[in-house]
Motif scaffolding. Structure first.
Motif, short mmCIF file in Angstrom:
data_model
loop_
_atom_site.label_atom_id
_atom_site.label_comp_id
_atom_site.label_asym_id
_atom_site.label_seq_id
_atom_site.Cartn_x
_atom_site.Cartn_y
_atom_site.Cartn_z
N THR A 1 -46.19 10.32 6.58
CA THR A 1 -45.22 10.61 7.64
C THR A 1 -46.06 12.07 8.11
O THR A 1 -46.11 12.79 7.24
CB THR A 1 -43.90 11.14 7.22
OG1 THR A 1 -43.16 10.10 6.74
CG2 THR A 1 -43.03 11.68 8.33
N ASP B 1 -38.85 8.85 9.01
CA ASP B 1 -37.62 9.62 9.10
C ASP B 1 -37.96 11.21 9.34
O ASP B 1 -39.06 11.53 8.59
CB ASP B 1 -36.65 9.36 8.00
CG ASP B 1 -36.17 8.26 7.85
OD1 ASP B 1 -35.54 7.48 8.81
OD2 ASP B 1 -36.06 7.38 6.69
N SER C 1 -36.17 14.43 3.27
CA SER C 1 -36.04 13.87 4.56
C SER C 1 -34.84 13.74 4.98
O SER C 1 -33.98 13.85 4.12
CB SER C 1 -36.96 12.34 4.74
OG SER C 1 -36.10 11.31 3.92
N ASP D 1 -32.93 10.97 5.56
CA ASP D 1 -32.25 10.05 4.67
C ASP D 1 -31.87 10.49 3.31
O ASP D 1 -31.70 9.70 2.39
CB ASP D 1 -32.74 8.71 4.88
CG ASP D 1 -34.17 8.79 4.53
OD1 ASP D 1 -34.77 9.86 4.13
OD2 ASP D 1 -35.01 7.54 4.26
#
Length: 505
Positions: free
Chosen positions: A108, A125, A150, A152
């Motif tokens: 990410t 995310d 994150s 989520d």
């Protein structure tokens, strides 16, 4: 001021703080009530469990640090190209005419501005920016690595680096680049390792407890034999039992000590039985004579036929002699059974005694008992450490023996030199085959059984000499008679006086 609520009370009315010491005390009491082998096995299992737990924890922590460090190195080494960063900025600003193409990546990647805004790569995310990330963006830190979650809720490991190029967001804020990866790369191997360590630790603890129980049983077998022997002796009073003692370890030493103790007790019991039997035998004769004489006196009084004065005088003289013999025998028995007197501090009443003075006092008594004898003496000073009363009794017994066996008008020679007291008589002497028995209790020479005495005098002499660290012997004297030699350790001069009581040395 609000009142504090009362502490929670456990069932039974006591607070948790009050019940904890009681629970610990009961647990300790139950532990002490367990058999020794169970306690040894439990202690072994606890010790192994603590060692295994410490090792497993150390292994888990080291592995976690290594895996986390490897992940941090990987995140720092990810090369985020300038084109990717520009594309990500364009994508987040919404100025692209069409969809921006991004190369697929397992990480990410997001841009962090000094305002705390983030721009995350597509299909990933967002990860909220932390203070460390903002500090890297505004130049206060060169880099930052931390763990966060994150949007989520997935745990992520984030490495934020200062972007060297002239890149700002739409508001003109400087930007840092963060590269993140899920923490499951670390947690999954750690969870697997924890499971393996837990299984191995459990097996190890169970194995240690089993081995500890086996070792305790094997090691305590000699103690079990010793316990069985002690219980058998307590139950049956059988002192003939012996325990095999092999080796030189503590259990073998304890077994040998136990065997020595039972042997000593058996010998003591046999000596006690023999003493009682011999004492009963010796008491029977004077008691029988006393009973006969007293019966004669009683019958004469009851029948009204008085005994002639001469016969009555002889009977009374015999009764008096028998009473004296009984008193002497009882006194000798008491002397043999007496332990050394207890002195101050729990020790025996041993003290420095002038042996030459003790012999001189005994000589005065011997001259009174043998008025027809010539008793010569040559006494050199000698000081010994002994019980004064017992030592005097022993010397008196030696002199009485010489007086008793000396013929009328004979001579008794007494000499004390260098701790050796020699008493020589000119009597019939002792046969060679009788010398080994002269110090036995109640033993009397066949030629002396018609003479008064209990047969305990020389036994008392031997006992006193042994307690004082010396010895005694009887031997035929040159030219006839018997020579008794009492040897006691000491010195020709008295020791210097010790410090007064209460004075520090």
């Amino acid at each position: 001021m609000t009142a504090q609520p009362p502490p929670p009370r456990a069932p039974g009315g006591a607070t948790a703080g009050e019940r904890a010491p009681g629970l610990l005390a009961r647990a300790a009491r139950r532990y002490r009530q367990l058999p020794l082998r169970s306690r040894l096995a439990m202690l072994t299992a606890v010790a192994v469990a603590l060692a295994v737990a410490a090792s497993a924890a150390a292994c888990w922590l080291i592995t976690r640090d290594r895996l986390t460090g490897q992940l941090d190195s990987t995140l720092r080494s990810v090369d985020v190209g300038q084109g990717y960063v520009q594309a990500l900025k364009i994508s987040c600003s919404g100025t692209a005419d069409g969809q921006v193409a991004f190369q697929p990546t397992p990480y990410t990647v997001q841009l962090v501005s000094t305002s705390g805004d983030v721009c995350t790569s597509p299909e990933k995310d967002p990860i909220p920016a932390q203070r460390a990330d903002v500090a890297v963006a505004d130049g206060r830190l060169n880099s930052a690595v931390h763990t966060t979650r994150s949007v989520d809720g997935t745990p992520m490991r984030v490495a934020t680096l200062h972007y060297p190029g002239p890149l700002t967001d739409a508001r003109g804020n400087r930007i840092a680049v963060s590269v993140a990866a899920p923490m499951d790369q670390v947690t999954q191997p750690l969870n697997q390792l924890a499971l393996v360590l837990l299984i191995v630790s459990g097996v190890g603890v169970l194995g240690a407890a089993t081995a500890g129980l086996w070792v305790a049983r094997a090691g305590l077998k000699p103690v079990d034999r010793l316990t069985d022997a002690a219980e058998h002796i307590a139950r049956t009073e059988d002192l003939t039992i012996r325990i095999p003692a092999d080796g030189e370890d503590e259990i073998a030493r304890l077994s040998r000590a136990f065997n020595s103790m039972t042997a000593a007790l058996a010998a003591s019991r046999e000596l006690q039985r023999q003493l009682i039997a011999d004492a009963g035998h010796e008491l029977r004769t004077p008691l029988t004579s006393l009973r006969t004489n007293i019966d004669l006196l009683v019958r004469s009084e009851r029948a009204g036929r008085p005994i002639p004065p001469a016969d009555k005088e002889a009977l009374l003289t015999s009764v008096k002699a028998q009473m004296g013999e009984l008193a002497s025998l009882i006194g000798d028995l008491q002397e043999l059974s007496r332990t050394p007197d207890a002195g101050p501090g729990g020790g025996t009443s041993l003290r420095v005694v002038a042996l030459h003075d003790t012999v001189a006092t005994a000589l005065e008594r011997a001259r009174l008992r043998g008025p027809t004898l010539t008793i010569t003496s040559d006494l050199a000073p000698w000081y010994v450490r002994a019980e004064a009363a017992a030592l005097e009794r022993a010397v008196v017994n030696l002199l009485d023996n010489a007086v008793k066996f000396s013929p009328a008008g004979g001579t008794v020679e007494v000499r004390l030199a260098a701790g050796e007291l020699t008493v020589r008589d000119h009597g019939p002497g002792i046969a060679e085959d009788e010398l080994p028995h002269v110090f036995a209790r109640f033993w009397r020479s066949p030629s002396a059984r018609s003479l008064p005495g209990s047969g305990l005098g020389l036994s008392i002499v031997a006992r006193t000499a042994e307690q004082a660290g010396g010895g005694v012997l009887l031997r035929p004297a040159p030219g006839g008679g018997t020579e008794a030699v009492l040897t006691l350790p000491g010195a020709p001069t008295p020791p210097p006086p010790g410090p007064p009581a209460g004075t520090p040395e």
